[in-house]
Design a protein around this motif. Sequence first.
Motif, PDB file in Angstrom:
ATOM      1  N   ARG A 198     -19.181  37.199   2.344  1.00  0.00           N
ATOM      2  CA  ARG A 198     -18.936  35.898   1.710  1.00  0.00           C
ATOM      3  C   ARG A 198     -18.322  34.911   2.690  1.00  0.00           C
ATOM      4  N   ALA A 199     -17.398  35.392   3.495  1.00  0.00           N
ATOM      5  CA  ALA A 199     -16.778  34.523   4.494  1.00  0.00           C
ATOM      6  C   ALA A 199     -17.808  34.106   5.549  1.00  0.00           C
ATOM      7  N   ASN A 200     -18.651  35.044   5.976  1.00  0.00           N
ATOM      8  CA  ASN A 200     -19.669  34.724   6.975  1.00  0.00           C
ATOM      9  C   ASN A 200     -20.700  33.739   6.455  1.00  0.00           C
ATOM     10  N   ARG A 201     -21.014  33.849   5.173  1.00  0.00           N
ATOM     11  CA  ARG A 201     -22.029  32.971   4.578  1.00  0.00           C
ATOM     12  C   ARG A 201     -21.436  31.683   4.018  1.00  0.00           C
ATOM     13  N   GLY A 202     -20.136  31.670   3.750  1.00  0.00           N
ATOM     14  CA  GLY A 202     -19.508  30.489   3.188  1.00  0.00           C
ATOM     15  C   GLY A 202     -19.893  30.235   1.746  1.00  0.00           C
ATOM     16  N   LEU A 203     -20.146  31.318   1.004  1.00  0.00           N
ATOM     17  CA  LEU A 203     -20.460  31.197  -0.426  1.00  0.00           C
ATOM     18  C   LEU A 203     -20.033  32.464  -1.149  1.00  0.00           C
ATOM     19  N   ASP A 204     -19.985  32.385  -2.486  1.00  0.00           N
ATOM     20  CA  ASP A 204     -19.485  33.496  -3.293  1.00  0.00           C
ATOM     21  C   ASP A 204     -20.576  34.278  -4.008  1.00  0.00           C
ATOM     22  N   ARG A 205     -21.696  33.631  -4.326  1.00  0.00           N
ATOM     23  CA  ARG A 205     -22.695  34.251  -5.191  1.00  0.00           C
ATOM     24  C   ARG A 205     -23.281  35.493  -4.539  1.00  0.00           C
ATOM     25  N   LEU A 206     -23.059  36.660  -5.147  1.00  0.00           N
ATOM     26  CA  LEU A 206     -23.464  37.946  -4.581  1.00  0.00           C
ATOM     27  C   LEU A 206     -24.959  37.977  -4.301  1.00  0.00           C
ATOM     28  N   ARG A 207     -25.763  37.491  -5.212  1.00  0.00           N
ATOM     29  CA  ARG A 207     -27.213  37.590  -5.097  1.00  0.00           C
ATOM     30  C   ARG A 207     -27.749  36.858  -3.872  1.00  0.00           C
ATOM     31  N   ASP A 208     -27.047  35.850  -3.416  1.00  0.00           N
ATOM     32  CA  ASP A 208     -27.549  35.046  -2.304  1.00  0.00           C
ATOM     33  C   ASP A 208     -26.982  35.445  -0.949  1.00  0.00           C
ATOM     34  N   LEU A 209     -26.175  36.487  -0.882  1.00  0.00           N
ATOM     35  CA  LEU A 209     -25.553  36.848   0.392  1.00  0.00           C
ATOM     36  C   LEU A 209     -26.565  37.380   1.398  1.00  0.00           C
ATOM     37  N   THR A 210     -27.466  38.240   0.950  1.00  0.00           N
ATOM     38  CA  THR A 210     -28.387  38.923   1.880  1.00  0.00           C
ATOM     39  C   THR A 210     -29.818  38.907   1.379  1.00  0.00           C
ATOM     40  N   ARG A 211     -30.157  37.940   0.556  1.00  0.00           N
ATOM     41  CA  ARG A 211     -31.508  37.829  -0.024  1.00  0.00           C
ATOM     42  C   ARG A 211     -32.340  36.904   0.854  1.00  0.00           C
TER      43      ARG A 211
END
Length: 208
Positions: free
Chosen positions: A123-136
């Motif tokens: 989440r910190a690396n991506r700068g967002l919280d939504r689980l589904r969008d972290l590695t999709r």
Amino acid sequence: MDDREVVSGADAYPPIDRAELPDDTVALARALIGKLVVRALPEGIVSGRIVETEAYIVGDAAGHGFRGMTPRNRSMFLERGHAYVYLAYGISMMLNVSSEAAGIGTGVLIRALEPLDGIEIMRANRGLDRLRDLTRGPGRLAQALRIDRSLDGLDLCRQGPLWLAHGESEAGEIGASVRIGITKDADRPLRFYVRGNPFVSGTKLLNR
């Protein structure tokens, strides 16, 4: 992080032995479904289960190895089980696994992961919280796992900053479709994914 450094928790994920990897690109693309990508970062272990791949085979006009080896794609020509990392469109890193004998420029693109360990780091690396969008999606997963060109050519069959490991559960039913975002050889059914998994990156022709 030096290749020899191992962070806490890494021993829980012994790397896959190269002999376990099929030496055929399409077979490897299917076999990698359900396996884990493990990344050792200073903050801890980050990992995800592979839920989507794409194969780039011999004679494939969409593959980076189609016109031969270059300084950019030489990692694609390594023996199966090595990382080929490149920057796509000047924006996103892409993680691929070399897939056949040394000297053959083929590979498997890791398109999506189901997040497992280190979700807060992702989440910190991506700068967002939504689980589904972290590695999709391939660019998203590379950002979430902090994968860059420094990892290009790395042996993914040994523990280090990045490696492949076995998953703990069955991947699920595997579907196939044409690949996404290409124009050459675009009709080949060389994309593989876990049916019904919410972390698969797209919905194009998922009924196959």
